[in-house]
Scaffold this active site. Structure first.
Site, PDB file in Angstrom:
ATOM      1  N   CYS A  33       0.863  -1.170   0.000  1.00 35.05           N
ATOM      2  CA  CYS A  33       0.000   0.000   0.000  1.00 35.05           C
ATOM      3  C   CYS A  33       0.901   1.221   0.000  1.00 35.05           C
ATOM      4  O   CYS A  33       2.123   1.093  -0.001  1.00 35.05           O
ATOM      5  CB  CYS A  33      -0.907  -0.028   1.220  1.00 35.05           C
ATOM      6  SG  CYS A  33      -2.409   0.899   0.959  1.00 35.05           S
ATOM      7  N   CYS A  50       1.077   2.930  -6.192  1.00 31.47           N
ATOM      8  CA  CYS A  50       1.235   1.516  -5.850  1.00 31.47           C
ATOM      9  C   CYS A  50       2.347   0.942  -6.712  1.00 31.47           C
ATOM     10  O   CYS A  50       2.225   0.886  -7.934  1.00 31.47           O
ATOM     11  CB  CYS A  50      -0.067   0.764  -6.089  1.00 31.47           C
ATOM     12  SG  CYS A  50      -1.388   1.296  -4.993  1.00 31.47           S
ATOM     13  N   CYS A  79      -4.277  -0.853  -2.026  1.00 29.18           N
ATOM     14  CA  CYS A  79      -4.718   0.542  -2.158  1.00 29.18           C
ATOM     15  C   CYS A  79      -6.002   0.544  -2.976  1.00 29.18           C
ATOM     16  O   CYS A  79      -6.165  -0.248  -3.893  1.00 29.18           O
ATOM     17  CB  CYS A  79      -3.635   1.394  -2.793  1.00 29.18           C
ATOM     18  SG  CYS A  79      -2.942   0.720  -4.305  1.00 29.18           S
TER      19      CYS A  79
END
Length: 168
Positions: free
Chosen positions: A11, A95, A87
């Site tokens: 993330c 990302c 994410c």
């Protein structure tokens, strides 16, 4: 018993979603999987609501620290079998693309740390993120890793990230 599969949850900040996923997989996949988490731009600390939720649900939180994904590209780092981005919107978040050959999938979850509102609303957002991740990870650990071919496995990993299968 063979070595556990290594799974990296990525993330942006590595403060909430990826930390929750790491804790969940290390519990529900114990022995079969070993989870790690990292961020493309780690913010240096785990969100206090994430820690509080994990402690409330009797997860060990001693592992929890915000770390850069480059830590897992360094010599001596565990070789990953799977890398999942968690994410919620790849267009709005950075990302990273994981180097190497692990199987990858995007399992976007709304960022509970981005919720504005009352403490109750914020806690609810963390519970919802946990629920979504727990559901996806529970499906993942039940996949027949030893008998499913790579193409079918990739299809299932992608499906888990898009929609949860309907009961019935």
């Amino acid at each position: 018993m063979s070595e556990p599969y290594n799974v990296l949850f990525l993330c942006t900040g590595n403060s909430a979603r990826s930390i929750l996923a790491e804790a969940i997989l290390n519990r529900v996949g114990a022995g079969k999987f070993r989870a790690y988490s990292a961020g493309s731009h780690p913010n240096g600390e785990v969100h206090p609501y994430a820690l509080q939720l994990l402690k409330t649900l009797n997860h060990d939180t001693s592992f929890a620290r915000s770390k850069d994904w480059q830590e897992f590209a360094a010599p001596g780092a565990p070789e990953m079998n799977f890398v999942f981005t968690v994410c919620d919107n790849a267009a709005n978040e950075s990302c990273p693309v994981w180097p190497g050959q692990p199987m990858t999938a995007h399992w976007g979850v709304p960022d509970p740390a981005a919720v504005d509102g009352t403490d109750a609303e914020k806690h609810l957002a963390f519970h919802e993120a946990y629920r979504m991740l727990n559901n996806r990870i529970s499906i993942f650990v039940s996949l027949p890793m030893n008998t499913i071919d790579k193409l079918a496995l990739q299809k299932r990993l992608d499906e888990i990230g898009r929609d949860l299968p309907k009961a019935g």
